[in-house]
Enzyme design. Structure first.
Site, PDB file in Angstrom:
ATOM      1  N   ASP A  13       0.509  -1.148  -0.176  1.00 53.88           N
ATOM      2  CA  ASP A  13      -0.025   0.369   0.229  1.00 53.88           C
ATOM      3  C   ASP A  13       1.238   0.886  -0.231  1.00 53.88           C
ATOM      4  OD1 ASP A  13      -2.325   2.010   0.463  1.00 53.88           O
ATOM      5  OD2 ASP A  13      -1.931   1.832   2.441  1.00 53.88           O
ATOM      6  N   ASP A  15      -0.532   5.135   0.313  1.00 54.42           N
ATOM      7  CA  ASP A  15      -0.460   6.344   1.607  1.00 54.42           C
ATOM      8  C   ASP A  15      -1.056   5.586   3.090  1.00 54.42           C
ATOM      9  OD1 ASP A  15      -0.718   7.810  -0.179  1.00 54.42           O
ATOM     10  OD2 ASP A  15      -3.357   7.917  -0.395  1.00 54.42           O
ATOM     11  N   ASP A 208      -1.847  -0.865   6.052  1.00 49.09           N
ATOM     12  CA  ASP A 208      -2.299   0.485   7.410  1.00 49.09           C
ATOM     13  C   ASP A 208      -3.581   0.302   7.295  1.00 49.09           C
ATOM     14  OD1 ASP A 208      -2.892   2.306   4.808  1.00 49.09           O
ATOM     15  OD2 ASP A 208      -2.832   3.774   6.607  1.00 49.09           O
TER      16      ASP A 208
HETATM   17 MG   LIG Z   1      -3.566   3.072   3.467  1.00 50.60          MG
END
Ligand SMILES: [Mg+2]
Length: 264
Positions: A13, A15, A208
């Site tokens: 991922d 961001d 996240d």
């Molecule tokens: Mg993310």
């Protein structure tokens, strides 16, 4: 545990994971990225970002030509392909369905296609120029919801009848085709790697947010990077190798890589 000399692919991922949630910096991960590059280990971005945003980021990190997954899995770009494959309905079809439901039921939301780049810039902290790249969508729509959770469930149910699904990212909700997800795109990607040279490719995934769960379930080794979303990130009990980082963003990214990858 995999080592740097194994056939290994890193799927990440962006961001809040490889990129800092607030500053979008990946500086702390540069030493790890350099090590991976030295061992020819591909680093595949798997993001809600668009192709137009991902390609310049790949260039900045010296990863041009590496496969990537854009728009939360709605688009998969393999190596050697001129353009990515859309895993379901295209952007015009997604927008049309959302618009129809808004007209009929009065749902209150703002999609990237409803506003100008200045407002997208305010929402994301991106410059107006970068916000324009985020608006160049091919297969999914990002939106901000302005009503209750209950109404969001209604909207989600109605979209399901159009073959569309809602997923939650770090900042936005996303509408995309049912059955397409980060995880589905990751499985397709791993199949591609294994078919290409017949080697037993292993995979490590890092994310996240709740929209990373399918990605974390699809890889051999899952790194859950500490994040800011209130929804907990819980992977499937079948996932045997899971590590939760203490650090956020790119520092957490390195922590996860240190944990799983044994130095050669
Ligand atoms: Mg993310």
């Amino acid at each position: 545990m995999p080592s740097l000399t194994d056939p290994l692919v890193v799927i990440t991922d962006l961001d809040g994971s490889l990129l800092d949630h607030h500053t979008y910096s990946w500086q702390p991960a540069v030493p790890w990225l350099d090590r991976l590059k030295a061992h020819h280990i591909p680093v595949v971005f798997c993001s809600s970002k668009t192709t137009a945003e991902i390609v310049p980021l790949q260039e900045s990190m010296g990863l041009s030509g590496t496969p990537f997954i854009a728009e939360n899995g709605a688009l998969l770009q393999l190596d050697g392909e001129l353009s990515g494959r859309i895993m379901g309905q295209d952007y015009a079809a997604v927008r049309a369905a959302m618009e129809r439901l808004r007209q009929e039921y009065g749902f209150k939301f703002f999609g990237f296609g409803d506003v100008d780049e200045k407002l997208v810039g305010e929402w994301t902290g991106l410059s107006a120029q970068d916000a324009l790249l985020a608006q160049r969508r091919q297969a999914s729509e990002a939106f901000i919801w302005r009503e209750s959770d209950e109404r969001l469930r209604d909207f989600t149910d109605l979209l399901a009848k159009e073959g569309l699904a809602v997923t939650q990212g770090g900042r936005f909700y996303h509408v995309m085709s049912q059955g397409s997800s980060k995880g589905a795109a990751v499985r397709r990607l791993l199949q591609h790697y294994r078919q290409q040279d017949g080697r037993p490719w292993q995979s490590i995934g890092l994310g996240d947010g709740p929209n990373d769960i399918s990605l974390l379930d699809a890889v051999d080794y899952a790194v859950i990077i500490r994040g800011y979303t209130k929804t907990p990130v819980t992977v499937s009990p079948q996932q045997r190798y899971v590590y939760r980082t203490n650090a956020y963003g790119p520092e957490g990214w390195c922590e996860g890589m240190d944990y799983f990858i044994t130095s050669a």
